[in-house]
Motif scaffolding. Structure first.
Motif, PDB file in Angstrom:
ATOM      1  N   ALA A 146     112.752   6.204 -46.484  1.00  0.00           N
ATOM      2  CA  ALA A 146     112.526   7.354 -47.402  1.00  0.00           C
ATOM      3  C   ALA A 146     111.258   6.939 -48.233  1.00  0.00           C
ATOM      4  CB  ALA A 146     113.626   7.588 -48.351  1.00  0.00           C
ATOM      5  N   LEU A 147     111.071   5.726 -48.454  1.00  0.00           N
ATOM      6  CA  LEU A 147     109.715   5.273 -49.155  1.00  0.00           C
ATOM      7  C   LEU A 147     108.625   5.568 -48.396  1.00  0.00           C
ATOM      8  CD1 LEU A 147     111.157   2.135 -51.200  1.00  0.00           C
ATOM      9  CD2 LEU A 147     110.262   4.429 -52.322  1.00  0.00           C
ATOM     10  N   ARG A 148     108.696   5.263 -47.258  1.00  0.00           N
ATOM     11  CA  ARG A 148     107.614   5.274 -46.214  1.00  0.00           C
ATOM     12  C   ARG A 148     107.332   6.819 -46.183  1.00  0.00           C
ATOM     13  NH1 ARG A 148     109.956   1.262 -43.462  1.00  0.00           N
ATOM     14  NH2 ARG A 148     110.961   2.802 -42.174  1.00  0.00           N
ATOM     15  N   ASN A 149     108.408   7.667 -46.030  1.00  0.00           N
ATOM     16  CA  ASN A 149     107.948   9.128 -45.613  1.00  0.00           C
ATOM     17  C   ASN A 149     107.363   9.654 -47.209  1.00  0.00           C
ATOM     18  OD1 ASN A 149     109.065   9.121 -43.335  1.00  0.00           O
ATOM     19  ND2 ASN A 149     111.213   9.941 -44.058  1.00  0.00           N
ATOM     20  N   TYR A 150     108.009   9.288 -48.162  1.00  0.00           N
ATOM     21  CA  TYR A 150     107.159   9.742 -49.412  1.00  0.00           C
ATOM     22  C   TYR A 150     105.705   9.728 -49.621  1.00  0.00           C
ATOM     23  CZ  TYR A 150     106.410  10.386 -54.421  1.00  0.00           C
ATOM     24  OH  TYR A 150     106.051  10.703 -55.557  1.00  0.00           O
ATOM     25  N   SER A 151     105.451   8.208 -49.213  1.00  0.00           N
ATOM     26  CA  SER A 151     104.165   7.677 -49.217  1.00  0.00           C
ATOM     27  C   SER A 151     103.322   8.423 -48.144  1.00  0.00           C
ATOM     28  CB  SER A 151     103.954   6.317 -49.231  1.00  0.00           C
ATOM     29  OG  SER A 151     104.809   5.538 -50.188  1.00  0.00           O
ATOM     30  N   ARG A 152     103.811   8.750 -47.143  1.00  0.00           N
ATOM     31  CA  ARG A 152     103.065   9.244 -46.107  1.00  0.00           C
ATOM     32  C   ARG A 152     102.824  10.738 -46.321  1.00  0.00           C
ATOM     33  NH1 ARG A 152     105.477   7.120 -41.709  1.00  0.00           N
ATOM     34  NH2 ARG A 152     107.074   8.788 -41.769  1.00  0.00           N
ATOM     35  N   ILE A 153     103.922  11.430 -46.752  1.00  0.00           N
ATOM     36  CA  ILE A 153     103.957  12.954 -47.392  1.00  0.00           C
ATOM     37  C   ILE A 153     102.784  13.049 -48.089  1.00  0.00           C
ATOM     38  CG2 ILE A 153     104.906  14.730 -48.498  1.00  0.00           C
ATOM     39  CD1 ILE A 153     107.619  13.669 -47.115  1.00  0.00           C
ATOM     40  N   LEU A 154     102.755  11.778 -49.403  1.00  0.00           N
ATOM     41  CA  LEU A 154     101.828  12.163 -50.562  1.00  0.00           C
ATOM     42  C   LEU A 154     100.544  12.005 -50.071  1.00  0.00           C
ATOM     43  CD1 LEU A 154     101.517  12.879 -53.555  1.00  0.00           C
ATOM     44  CD2 LEU A 154     102.177  10.342 -53.871  1.00  0.00           C
ATOM     45  N   ALA A 155     100.301  11.204 -49.200  1.00  0.00           N
ATOM     46  CA  ALA A 155      98.698  10.852 -48.709  1.00  0.00           C
ATOM     47  C   ALA A 155      98.187  12.143 -47.977  1.00  0.00           C
ATOM     48  CB  ALA A 155      98.722   9.475 -47.882  1.00  0.00           C
ATOM     49  N   VAL A 156      99.183  12.699 -47.149  1.00  0.00           N
ATOM     50  CA  VAL A 156      98.587  13.719 -46.383  1.00  0.00           C
ATOM     51  C   VAL A 156      98.320  15.000 -47.402  1.00  0.00           C
ATOM     52  CG1 VAL A 156      99.465  15.287 -44.577  1.00  0.00           C
ATOM     53  CG2 VAL A 156      99.755  12.923 -44.150  1.00  0.00           C
ATOM     54  N   ALA A 157      99.341  15.180 -48.184  1.00  0.00           N
ATOM     55  CA  ALA A 157      99.293  16.252 -49.233  1.00  0.00           C
ATOM     56  C   ALA A 157      97.843  16.083 -49.840  1.00  0.00           C
ATOM     57  CB  ALA A 157     100.497  16.077 -50.264  1.00  0.00           C
ATOM     58  N   GLU A 158      97.472  14.836 -50.537  1.00  0.00           N
ATOM     59  CA  GLU A 158      96.273  14.600 -51.078  1.00  0.00           C
ATOM     60  C   GLU A 158      95.046  15.126 -50.100  1.00  0.00           C
ATOM     61  OE1 GLU A 158      96.319  10.659 -52.217  1.00  0.00           O
ATOM     62  OE2 GLU A 158      97.528  10.874 -53.876  1.00  0.00           O
ATOM     63  N   GLU A 159      95.076  14.973 -48.941  1.00  0.00           N
ATOM     64  CA  GLU A 159      94.096  15.224 -48.067  1.00  0.00           C
ATOM     65  C   GLU A 159      93.831  17.090 -48.059  1.00  0.00           C
ATOM     66  OE1 GLU A 159      94.352  13.229 -44.419  1.00  0.00           O
ATOM     67  OE2 GLU A 159      94.109  11.159 -45.321  1.00  0.00           O
ATOM     68  N   GLU A 160      95.068  17.406 -47.691  1.00  0.00           N
ATOM     69  CA  GLU A 160      95.222  18.774 -47.394  1.00  0.00           C
ATOM     70  C   GLU A 160      95.019  19.693 -48.855  1.00  0.00           C
ATOM     71  OE1 GLU A 160      96.139  20.639 -44.449  1.00  0.00           O
ATOM     72  OE2 GLU A 160      95.694  18.938 -43.554  1.00  0.00           O
ATOM     73  N   VAL A 161      95.406  19.157 -49.893  1.00  0.00           N
ATOM     74  CA  VAL A 161      95.021  20.014 -51.119  1.00  0.00           C
ATOM     75  C   VAL A 161      93.654  19.821 -51.380  1.00  0.00           C
ATOM     76  CG1 VAL A 161      95.536  19.982 -53.648  1.00  0.00           C
ATOM     77  CG2 VAL A 161      97.369  19.626 -51.980  1.00  0.00           C
ATOM     78  N   ALA A 162      93.076  18.626 -51.176  1.00  0.00           N
ATOM     79  CA  ALA A 162      91.491  18.551 -51.201  1.00  0.00           C
ATOM     80  C   ALA A 162      90.859  19.593 -50.435  1.00  0.00           C
ATOM     81  CB  ALA A 162      90.879  17.237 -50.979  1.00  0.00           C
ATOM     82  N   ALA A 163      91.270  19.604 -49.104  1.00  0.00           N
ATOM     83  CA  ALA A 163      90.454  20.503 -48.178  1.00  0.00           C
ATOM     84  C   ALA A 163      90.845  21.929 -48.539  1.00  0.00           C
ATOM     85  CB  ALA A 163      90.960  19.921 -46.769  1.00  0.00           C
ATOM     86  N   HIS A 164      92.163  22.266 -48.637  1.00  0.00           N
ATOM     87  CA  HIS A 164      92.726  23.707 -48.869  1.00  0.00           C
ATOM     88  C   HIS A 164      93.152  24.207 -49.999  1.00  0.00           C
ATOM     89  CE1 HIS A 164      92.028  23.463 -44.437  1.00  0.00           C
ATOM     90  NE2 HIS A 164      93.009  22.350 -44.345  1.00  0.00           N
ATOM     91  N   GLY A 165      93.231  23.363 -51.104  1.00  0.00           N
ATOM     92  CA  GLY A 165      93.607  23.903 -52.625  1.00  0.00           C
ATOM     93  C   GLY A 165      95.122  23.722 -52.625  1.00  0.00           C
ATOM     94  N   ALA A 166      95.428  24.484 -53.718  1.00  0.00           N
ATOM     95  CA  ALA A 166      96.834  24.550 -53.898  1.00  0.00           C
ATOM     96  C   ALA A 166      97.895  25.416 -52.965  1.00  0.00           C
ATOM     97  CB  ALA A 166      97.062  25.215 -55.246  1.00  0.00           C
TER      98      ALA A 166
END
Length: 186
Positions: free
Chosen positions: A9-29
């Motif tokens: 669950a911790l790995r999933n959380y970290s992976r989701i957050l890392a991907v989300a940071e990239e996606e939000v940076a690229a595509h916004g909210a």
């Protein structure tokens, strides 16, 4: 207090957050939660389990920037020029909101009733951070006595959201911020 989540669950959380940071940076909210789940290699239910709302995900993505702004407000609290310190912090907030697509949305009021479990902690943290700067500037007579921290956050969020699709959002946001500060007087 140690985190009691399972290792996966911790790995999933970290992976989701890392991907989300990239996606939000690229595509916004409005970044696709389904795309975040696919790229992170998890199901959309796993994303929702960790981040029950889009707002919760945006807040998690913005957490480090929010903390930096909180620290910056504390550092400016002792400045000689109370108005200058307040305006400097607000300008920093404009810069952060423009550079971190999604931060303005994380700070915005969405009209929904506040959920005590998933309340907008980014906005609350920013209001708490700027409040001493606002009070001091008001006490010094350098801003109107009825100036409210929440109103200033709303103003900055509005500027950031209104300019995020401009060819040069940073320049446009800075221009609008300076206009708001100066007012319409020549």
């Amino acid at each position: 207090m140690p985190d009691r989540r399972r290792a996966d669950a911790l790995r999933n959380y970290s992976r989701i957050l890392a991907v989300a940071e990239e996606e939000v940076a690229a595509h916004g909210a409005g970044a696709s939660l389904e795309q975040i789940a696919r790229t992170a290699g998890v199901g959309s239910a796993t994303v929702r389990r960790h981040f029950p709302t889009r707002h919760a995900l945006l807040e998690a993505v913005s957490r480090e920037r929010i903390e930096a702004l909180r620290v910056r407000a504390r550092d400016l609290a002792g400045a000689d020029d109370s108005r200058g310190a307040l305006l400097e912090w607000l300008s920093d907030l404009v810069d952060y909101c423009v550079s971190a697509r999604g931060l303005a949305a994380a700070l915005s009021y969405d009209g929904a009733e506040v959920d005590p479990v998933h309340e907008n902690t980014c906005a609350a943290t920013m209001r708490e951070a700027v409040e001493p700067l606002v009070r001091r500037a008001a006490r010094d007579g350098t801003v109107a006595a009825d100036t409210a921290a929440g109103d200033l956050i709303t103003l900055i969020v509005g500027i950031a959201l209104a300019t995020e699709h401009f060819p040069d959002p940073a320049t446009q946001a800075d221009r609008l911020f300076r206009l708001a500060v100066a007012g319409l007087s020549p």
